[in-house]
Scaffold this active site. Sequence first.
Site, mmCIF file in Angstrom:
data_model
loop_
_atom_site.group_PDB
_atom_site.id
_atom_site.type_symbol
_atom_site.label_atom_id
_atom_site.label_comp_id
_atom_site.label_asym_id
_atom_site.label_seq_id
_atom_site.Cartn_x
_atom_site.Cartn_y
_atom_site.Cartn_z
ATOM 1 N N LYS A 54 0.837 -1.299 -0.038
ATOM 2 C CA LYS A 54 -0.297 -0.540 -0.006
ATOM 3 C C LYS A 54 0.657 1.685 0.251
ATOM 4 O O LYS A 54 1.780 1.509 1.125
ATOM 5 C CB LYS A 54 -0.628 0.031 1.597
ATOM 6 C CG LYS A 54 -1.738 -0.947 1.372
ATOM 7 C CD LYS A 54 -3.340 -0.198 2.530
ATOM 8 C CE LYS A 54 -4.387 -1.171 2.380
ATOM 9 N NZ LYS A 54 -5.100 -0.780 3.938
ATOM 10 N N GLY A 73 -8.972 6.768 -2.164
ATOM 11 C CA GLY A 73 -9.766 6.484 -3.422
ATOM 12 C C GLY A 73 -8.975 4.997 -4.216
ATOM 13 O O GLY A 73 -10.195 4.934 -5.772
ATOM 14 N N GLY A 74 -8.393 4.378 -3.418
ATOM 15 C CA GLY A 74 -8.632 3.118 -4.144
ATOM 16 C C GLY A 74 -7.902 3.562 -4.869
ATOM 17 O O GLY A 74 -7.294 1.579 -5.257
ATOM 18 N N HIS A 83 -16.019 -3.518 5.744
ATOM 19 C CA HIS A 83 -15.153 -2.166 5.695
ATOM 20 C C HIS A 83 -16.573 -1.486 6.388
ATOM 21 O O HIS A 83 -17.812 -1.283 6.331
ATOM 22 C CB HIS A 83 -14.963 -1.640 4.206
ATOM 23 C CG HIS A 83 -14.379 -0.792 4.704
ATOM 24 N ND1 HIS A 83 -13.552 0.438 4.096
ATOM 25 C CD2 HIS A 83 -15.398 1.205 5.214
ATOM 26 C CE1 HIS A 83 -13.499 1.710 4.520
ATOM 27 N NE2 HIS A 83 -14.551 1.843 5.077
ATOM 28 N N LYS A 117 -1.403 -7.533 6.302
ATOM 29 C CA LYS A 117 -1.623 -8.944 6.049
ATOM 30 C C LYS A 117 -3.404 -8.660 5.436
ATOM 31 O O LYS A 117 -3.764 -7.498 5.477
ATOM 32 C CB LYS A 117 -2.195 -9.556 7.002
ATOM 33 C CG LYS A 117 -1.202 -9.913 7.783
ATOM 34 C CD LYS A 117 -0.478 -11.126 6.819
ATOM 35 C CE LYS A 117 -0.962 -12.484 7.901
ATOM 36 N NZ LYS A 117 -0.424 -13.883 7.114
ATOM 37 N N ASN A 144 -10.180 9.498 7.207
ATOM 38 C CA ASN A 144 -9.994 10.238 6.371
ATOM 39 C C ASN A 144 -11.008 11.771 7.043
ATOM 40 O O ASN A 144 -11.536 11.687 8.299
ATOM 41 C CB ASN A 144 -11.226 9.689 5.839
ATOM 42 C CG ASN A 144 -10.965 8.709 5.045
ATOM 43 O OD1 ASN A 144 -10.264 8.363 3.916
ATOM 44 N ND2 ASN A 144 -11.880 7.904 4.122
ATOM 45 N N ARG A 203 -11.856 14.894 6.978
ATOM 46 C CA ARG A 203 -12.698 15.279 5.748
ATOM 47 C C ARG A 203 -14.014 15.051 6.151
ATOM 48 O O ARG A 203 -14.203 13.601 6.689
ATOM 49 C CB ARG A 203 -12.218 14.985 4.463
ATOM 50 C CG ARG A 203 -12.164 13.527 3.898
ATOM 51 C CD ARG A 203 -11.901 14.017 2.235
ATOM 52 N NE ARG A 203 -11.006 11.891 2.204
ATOM 53 C CZ ARG A 203 -12.505 11.525 1.558
ATOM 54 N NH1 ARG A 203 -13.448 11.250 1.614
ATOM 55 N NH2 ARG A 203 -12.098 9.903 1.308
ATOM 56 N N LYS A 253 -16.546 1.980 -2.630
ATOM 57 C CA LYS A 253 -17.954 1.578 -2.604
ATOM 58 C C LYS A 253 -19.183 2.727 -3.205
ATOM 59 O O LYS A 253 -18.309 2.992 -3.804
ATOM 60 C CB LYS A 253 -17.188 3.478 -1.094
ATOM 61 C CG LYS A 253 -17.074 2.927 0.471
ATOM 62 C CD LYS A 253 -16.599 3.747 0.786
ATOM 63 C CE LYS A 253 -15.587 3.396 2.274
ATOM 64 N NZ LYS A 253 -15.154 5.202 2.963
HETATM 65 P P1 ADP Z 1 -7.993 3.977 0.708
HETATM 66 O O1 ADP Z 1 -7.303 5.511 1.277
HETATM 67 O O2 ADP Z 1 -7.673 4.016 -1.022
HETATM 68 O O3 ADP Z 1 -9.318 4.172 0.992
HETATM 69 P P2 ADP Z 1 -7.990 2.346 2.370
HETATM 70 O O4 ADP Z 1 -6.876 1.639 3.219
HETATM 71 O O5 ADP Z 1 -9.446 2.798 2.839
HETATM 72 O O6 ADP Z 1 -7.651 2.957 1.343
HETATM 73 O O7 ADP Z 1 -8.641 0.533 1.500
HETATM 74 C C1 ADP Z 1 -9.900 0.202 0.350
HETATM 75 C C2 ADP Z 1 -10.606 -0.401 0.767
HETATM 76 O O8 ADP Z 1 -9.440 -1.711 0.200
HETATM 77 C C3 ADP Z 1 -10.677 -1.070 2.146
HETATM 78 O O9 ADP Z 1 -11.877 -0.551 2.378
HETATM 79 C C4 ADP Z 1 -10.688 -2.631 2.006
HETATM 80 O O10 ADP Z 1 -11.961 -3.096 0.928
HETATM 81 C C5 ADP Z 1 -10.090 -2.735 0.806
HETATM 82 N N1 ADP Z 1 -8.350 -2.979 1.709
HETATM 83 C C6 ADP Z 1 -7.850 -2.028 1.821
HETATM 84 N N2 ADP Z 1 -6.618 -2.939 2.972
HETATM 85 C C7 ADP Z 1 -6.718 -4.256 3.015
HETATM 86 C C8 ADP Z 1 -6.447 -5.308 3.319
HETATM 87 N N3 ADP Z 1 -5.268 -5.385 4.839
HETATM 88 N N4 ADP Z 1 -6.990 -6.747 3.665
HETATM 89 C C9 ADP Z 1 -7.854 -6.368 2.739
HETATM 90 N N5 ADP Z 1 -8.661 -5.524 2.101
HETATM 91 C C10 ADP Z 1 -8.437 -4.662 1.876
HETATM 92 P P1 ADP Z 2 -15.033 8.236 0.737
HETATM 93 O O1 ADP Z 2 -13.480 8.154 1.659
HETATM 94 O O2 ADP Z 2 -15.308 9.345 0.955
HETATM 95 O O3 ADP Z 2 -15.935 7.264 0.239
HETATM 96 P P2 ADP Z 2 -14.140 7.955 -1.807
HETATM 97 O O4 ADP Z 2 -12.931 7.170 -1.415
HETATM 98 O O5 ADP Z 2 -15.151 7.532 -2.765
HETATM 99 O O6 ADP Z 2 -14.058 8.331 -0.771
HETATM 100 O O7 ADP Z 2 -12.834 9.244 -2.270
HETATM 101 C C1 ADP Z 2 -13.687 10.206 -2.626
HETATM 102 C C2 ADP Z 2 -13.338 12.045 -3.411
HETATM 103 O O8 ADP Z 2 -12.418 11.904 -3.410
HETATM 104 C C3 ADP Z 2 -13.282 10.559 -5.370
HETATM 105 O O9 ADP Z 2 -13.711 11.225 -5.896
HETATM 106 C C4 ADP Z 2 -11.790 9.897 -5.373
HETATM 107 O O10 ADP Z 2 -11.321 9.529 -5.975
HETATM 108 C C5 ADP Z 2 -11.329 11.143 -4.449
HETATM 109 N N1 ADP Z 2 -9.708 10.913 -3.163
HETATM 110 C C6 ADP Z 2 -10.145 9.413 -2.335
HETATM 111 N N2 ADP Z 2 -8.342 10.193 -2.207
HETATM 112 C C7 ADP Z 2 -8.306 10.961 -2.956
HETATM 113 C C8 ADP Z 2 -6.638 11.386 -2.609
HETATM 114 N N3 ADP Z 2 -5.760 10.789 -1.750
HETATM 115 N N4 ADP Z 2 -5.960 12.091 -3.999
HETATM 116 C C9 ADP Z 2 -7.182 12.574 -5.023
HETATM 117 N N5 ADP Z 2 -8.278 11.895 -5.009
HETATM 118 C C10 ADP Z 2 -8.764 11.240 -3.564
HETATM 119 MG MG MG Z 3 -10.509 4.122 2.357
#
Ligand code: ADP
Ligand code: ADP
Ligand code: MG
Length: 448
Positions: free
Chosen positions: A160, A166-167, A210, A203, A292, A294, A239
């Site tokens: 990671k 944003g995944g 989630h 892991k 997050n 925000r 999501k």
């Molecule tokens: P982002 O900053 O992109 O939102 P997150 O760390 O919140 O990243 O992870 C986004 C999603 O990815 C989680 O909601 C989950 O579905 C999946 N995920 C992230 N880390 C793990 C993990 N260690 N094991 C399983 N799924 C994961």
């Molecule tokens: P939430 O975490 O509120 O469920 P999302 O993961 O869908 O929301 O992200 C919200 C918005 O922010 C999306 O438009 C996504 O592309 C953007 N986004 C999220 N994290 C970042 C980041 N670190 N940098 C740029 N854009 C981001």
């Molecule tokens: Mg997240």
Amino acid sequence: MSYFEKVLIANRGEIARRIIRTCKSLGIRTVAVYSEADANAPFVNEADEAVCVGPSQAKKSYLDIEKIIQAAKETNTDAIHPGYGFLSENPGFVERCEQENITFIGPSAKIMKIMGSKLSAREQMQKANVPVVPGSEGRIKSLEDAVETAESLGYPLMLKASAGGGGIGMKLVHSREELESAFDSTVQQAESYFNDGAVFLEKLITKPRHIEVQVVADHASNVVHLFERECSVQRRNQKIVEESPSPFLDEDMRTRLLEAAVRGVKEIGYTNAGTMEFIFDEDGNFYFLEMNTRLQVEHPVTEEITGLDLVEWQLKIASGEQLPLAQADIQKQGHAIECRLYAEDPESFFPSPGKLTTLQLPEEKVRLDFGVEEGSNVSPFYDPMIGKIIVHGPNRREAIANMKQVLSQIEVEGLTTNLALLERIMENEDFVHGDYTTQFIKSLGLEG
Ligand code: ADP
Ligand code: ADP
Ligand code: MG
């Protein structure tokens, strides 16, 4: 303390409209900033003033810190609301606001720096005795380091980006070979998307859920939670359907989760609204994922079950007021569900921007947070979300029934959307039984 007189919204689309709505209800004047692509967007009209900050590419407009600061100064803005995405989690932007004596509606730059990095957030939560996903001690500095750490943790693992969001910036690896082939590209992606190449290993939690906790904290160290949101219906780790309460939690698990989230937030001295994201394993153990710092896309489900206005709370806290309610006075009622309607291919999930030639929406028993109207363009430059459909019901079964009814009344033409997929989810037996994990979309035979 009187509220701000004028707030600039450093965002676009549905969230800009959402923030304008609360500002209007409180008698606060609003300034929209917009790019050339958004010149005719509804949020630009709805704000009291509007300033064009540049061309369509986000880098040249919504992400251009100096242009936005300039717009705030020209319009004599007291405060800036960043919405979500764009600059909302950029501590450099918060610092610039602080230097110009413009209130940033969110935490301080200092706290945002700490919690915006997944690595340092993990460290802080460990100090607060909040369980984190088992993983590397800190940053992984090289491929050799990665391979060695991976051997001791055991596969499968998530590689990671510490600054990811944003995944984007995470890669699942099942073996040494996969790690070796993913390492450089993940570091590069982290550098190009987030300007920060720091990566770490976690892991993989299999069949996870989630579940996140909405928290709000004021400048007098009061912290409350506004319950949880279940967000396991995801594609590409992002999501698409969220609900509250989570159908998975019993009262004991819920109490432990909410208590851990509040404890973590107190530990870091956080202020304003934030979301503590957790992942649950099959046995009901939970682990902190990230915070997050925000307002979250899915905040309306929390508003629907609590009857509270989170943007109003954010404004109050940023203006120096204490939390409007104590924990014991925050009650939840019934069940809320949000569906994100996207302009995207329902199978490949590839964005499908274009003109919305038809957009007919029901008016009853639904909250609609949309950035566009019939005739609007869904721009290829930004997130292809068309809008959010939010329903409430006295219980989960009735909330699902309401959502089904509302979705069946929506007419959208001109571009490809995920509407049929949302309807399919509401009909799905596992979803209806609350029996789903983040692998749910994959279980429908889709890419996820
Ligand atoms: P982002 O900053 O992109 O939102 P997150 O760390 O919140 O990243 O992870 C986004 C999603 O990815 C989680 O909601 C989950 O579905 C999946 N995920 C992230 N880390 C793990 C993990 N260690 N094991 C399983 N799924 C994961
Ligand atoms: P939430 O975490 O509120 O469920 P999302 O993961 O869908 O929301 O992200 C919200 C918005 O922010 C999306 O438009 C996504 O592309 C953007 N986004 C999220 N994290 C970042 C980041 N670190 N940098 C740029 N854009 C981001
Ligand atoms: Mg997240």
